[in-house]
Design a protein around this motif. Structure first.
Motif, PDB file in Angstrom:
ATOM      1  N   UNK A  56     -56.683  48.166   5.207  1.00  0.00           N
ATOM      2  CA  UNK A  56     -57.523  46.782   5.149  1.00  0.00           C
ATOM      3  C   UNK A  56     -57.562  46.155   6.420  1.00  0.00           C
ATOM      4  N   UNK A  57     -58.934  45.465   6.677  1.00  0.00           N
ATOM      5  CA  UNK A  57     -58.960  44.870   7.941  1.00  0.00           C
ATOM      6  C   UNK A  57     -59.597  43.285   7.418  1.00  0.00           C
ATOM      7  N   UNK A  58     -58.748  42.430   7.833  1.00  0.00           N
ATOM      8  CA  UNK A  58     -58.844  41.135   7.240  1.00  0.00           C
ATOM      9  C   UNK A  58     -59.692  40.398   8.316  1.00  0.00           C
ATOM     10  N   UNK A  59     -60.757  39.467   8.388  1.00  0.00           N
ATOM     11  CA  UNK A  59     -61.156  38.530   9.333  1.00  0.00           C
ATOM     12  C   UNK A  59     -61.766  37.172   8.738  1.00  0.00           C
ATOM     13  N   UNK A  60     -61.590  36.424   9.628  1.00  0.00           N
ATOM     14  CA  UNK A  60     -62.063  35.094   9.045  1.00  0.00           C
ATOM     15  C   UNK A  60     -63.163  34.443  10.288  1.00  0.00           C
ATOM     16  N   UNK A  61     -63.524  33.248  10.577  1.00  0.00           N
ATOM     17  CA  UNK A  61     -64.516  32.997  11.580  1.00  0.00           C
ATOM     18  C   UNK A  61     -63.847  33.116  12.856  1.00  0.00           C
ATOM     19  N   UNK A  62     -62.615  32.669  13.318  1.00  0.00           N
ATOM     20  CA  UNK A  62     -62.119  32.562  14.674  1.00  0.00           C
ATOM     21  C   UNK A  62     -61.003  33.254  14.737  1.00  0.00           C
ATOM     22  N   UNK A  63     -60.203  33.865  13.616  1.00  0.00           N
ATOM     23  CA  UNK A  63     -58.984  34.549  13.920  1.00  0.00           C
ATOM     24  C   UNK A  63     -57.811  33.672  13.498  1.00  0.00           C
ATOM     25  N   UNK A  64     -57.856  32.460  13.586  1.00  0.00           N
ATOM     26  CA  UNK A  64     -57.042  31.470  13.398  1.00  0.00           C
ATOM     27  C   UNK A  64     -56.503  31.425  11.789  1.00  0.00           C
ATOM     28  N   UNK A  65     -57.393  31.482  10.888  1.00  0.00           N
ATOM     29  CA  UNK A  65     -56.827  31.503   9.675  1.00  0.00           C
ATOM     30  C   UNK A  65     -56.380  32.688   9.327  1.00  0.00           C
ATOM     31  N   UNK A  66     -56.773  33.783   9.673  1.00  0.00           N
ATOM     32  CA  UNK A  66     -56.206  35.031   9.327  1.00  0.00           C
ATOM     33  C   UNK A  66     -54.897  35.052   9.932  1.00  0.00           C
ATOM     34  N   UNK A  67     -54.688  34.812  11.396  1.00  0.00           N
ATOM     35  CA  UNK A  67     -53.266  34.845  12.099  1.00  0.00           C
ATOM     36  C   UNK A  67     -52.370  34.021  11.200  1.00  0.00           C
ATOM     37  N   UNK A  68     -52.824  32.585  10.617  1.00  0.00           N
ATOM     38  CA  UNK A  68     -51.953  31.652   9.848  1.00  0.00           C
ATOM     39  C   UNK A  68     -51.546  32.198   8.747  1.00  0.00           C
ATOM     40  N   UNK A  69     -52.228  33.136   8.218  1.00  0.00           N
ATOM     41  CA  UNK A  69     -51.741  33.554   6.855  1.00  0.00           C
ATOM     42  C   UNK A  69     -51.384  34.991   6.780  1.00  0.00           C
ATOM     43  N   UNK A  82     -54.788  45.105   9.204  1.00  0.00           N
ATOM     44  CA  UNK A  82     -55.338  44.643  10.402  1.00  0.00           C
ATOM     45  C   UNK A  82     -55.863  43.538  10.446  1.00  0.00           C
ATOM     46  N   UNK A  83     -56.031  43.004  11.221  1.00  0.00           N
ATOM     47  CA  UNK A  83     -56.882  41.587  11.558  1.00  0.00           C
ATOM     48  C   UNK A  83     -57.778  41.705  12.896  1.00  0.00           C
ATOM     49  N   UNK A  84     -58.891  41.209  12.751  1.00  0.00           N
ATOM     50  CA  UNK A  84     -59.938  41.337  13.876  1.00  0.00           C
ATOM     51  C   UNK A  84     -59.489  40.193  14.855  1.00  0.00           C
ATOM     52  N   UNK A  85     -59.042  40.451  15.927  1.00  0.00           N
ATOM     53  CA  UNK A  85     -58.696  39.631  16.827  1.00  0.00           C
ATOM     54  C   UNK A  85     -60.077  38.714  17.499  1.00  0.00           C
ATOM     55  N   UNK A  86     -59.843  37.450  17.092  1.00  0.00           N
ATOM     56  CA  UNK A  86     -61.086  36.584  17.505  1.00  0.00           C
ATOM     57  C   UNK A  86     -61.745  36.330  16.048  1.00  0.00           C
ATOM     58  N   UNK A  87     -61.830  37.071  15.160  1.00  0.00           N
ATOM     59  CA  UNK A  87     -62.579  36.941  14.191  1.00  0.00           C
ATOM     60  C   UNK A  87     -64.025  37.245  14.006  1.00  0.00           C
ATOM     61  N   UNK A  88     -64.584  36.763  13.286  1.00  0.00           N
ATOM     62  CA  UNK A  88     -66.348  36.913  13.315  1.00  0.00           C
ATOM     63  C   UNK A  88     -67.070  36.488  14.645  1.00  0.00           C
ATOM     64  N   UNK A  89     -66.351  35.623  15.244  1.00  0.00           N
ATOM     65  CA  UNK A  89     -66.794  35.019  16.697  1.00  0.00           C
ATOM     66  C   UNK A  89     -66.871  36.177  17.579  1.00  0.00           C
ATOM     67  N   UNK A  90     -65.765  36.648  17.716  1.00  0.00           N
ATOM     68  CA  UNK A  90     -65.260  38.049  18.474  1.00  0.00           C
ATOM     69  C   UNK A  90     -66.435  39.246  18.207  1.00  0.00           C
ATOM     70  N   UNK A  91     -66.401  39.312  16.961  1.00  0.00           N
ATOM     71  CA  UNK A  91     -67.360  40.386  16.485  1.00  0.00           C
ATOM     72  C   UNK A  91     -68.618  40.405  16.939  1.00  0.00           C
ATOM     73  N   UNK A  92     -69.105  39.012  16.754  1.00  0.00           N
ATOM     74  CA  UNK A  92     -70.765  38.657  17.120  1.00  0.00           C
ATOM     75  C   UNK A  92     -70.631  38.877  18.546  1.00  0.00           C
ATOM     76  N   UNK A  93     -69.715  38.509  19.503  1.00  0.00           N
ATOM     77  CA  UNK A  93     -69.863  38.373  20.974  1.00  0.00           C
ATOM     78  C   UNK A  93     -69.716  39.855  21.355  1.00  0.00           C
TER      79      UNK A  93
END
Length: 171
Positions: A56-69, A82-93
């Protein structure tokens, strides 16, 4: 079980090899913009997650919500997480695909921030220009925000949710 932080490109590779992508943001955030193929399971509903033994790969907008939880998210699965480092913002960048529907309303909390900020500013300006009694508007909005923070219940969000422009989102 612990969760490993991975770069967006590495997350894409895992997903292409069969990992499930789980978006933990609220439904209104997901409706406005999401990664194609992501399944929306808001954080408050993570207990209903059923992925079997699939990574499973989890993500949120910036990664902070995923990391905190991270501990709660990892506990909800019996699989490698796994969690996407930087979330969706990093995905887009990183130039990876994102599906956006700009016809969907702004996320509810952004609407609350805009309306509350506008009312506070309006109260201060009128307080200086018209009558000091208008400072009470800013105090009222500020106390409402404090109440929302303390209790988790926001009257402004409940009111805004029923506005005509918010009817497009599908729950």
């Amino acid at each position: 079980m612990t969760m490993k932080c991975i770069a967006p490109a590495e997350a894409r590779d895992l997903i292409e090899r069969g990992a499930k992508l789980i978006d933990i943001r609220a439904r209104d955030e997901y409706a406005r913009e999401h990664i194609p193929g992501a399944v929306n399971v808001p954080l408050a509903e993570i207990d209903r997650l059923d992925v079997g033994d699939c990574p499973v790969v989890f993500h949120c907008r910036s990664g902070a919500r995923t990391e905190a939880n991270a501990a709660q998210l990892a506990a909800a699965t019996g699989a490698p997480c796994y969690m996407v480092e930087g979330g969706m913002d990093a995905w887009r960048r990183a130039g990876l695909a994102v599906k956006a529907d700009r016809h969907q309303p702004l996320e509810l909390m952004r609407q609350v921030q805009l309306v509350a900020g506008g009312l506070v500013l309006f109260g201060v300006v009128l307080g200086f220009l018209a009558s000091p009694g208008f400072f009470a508007l800013s105090a009222f909005v500020g106390s409402g925000l404090m109440f929302a923070g303390a209790t988790g219940w926001c009257g402004m969000a409940r009111l805004l949710r029923h506005m005509p422009w918010n009817r497009r989102m599908v729950a």
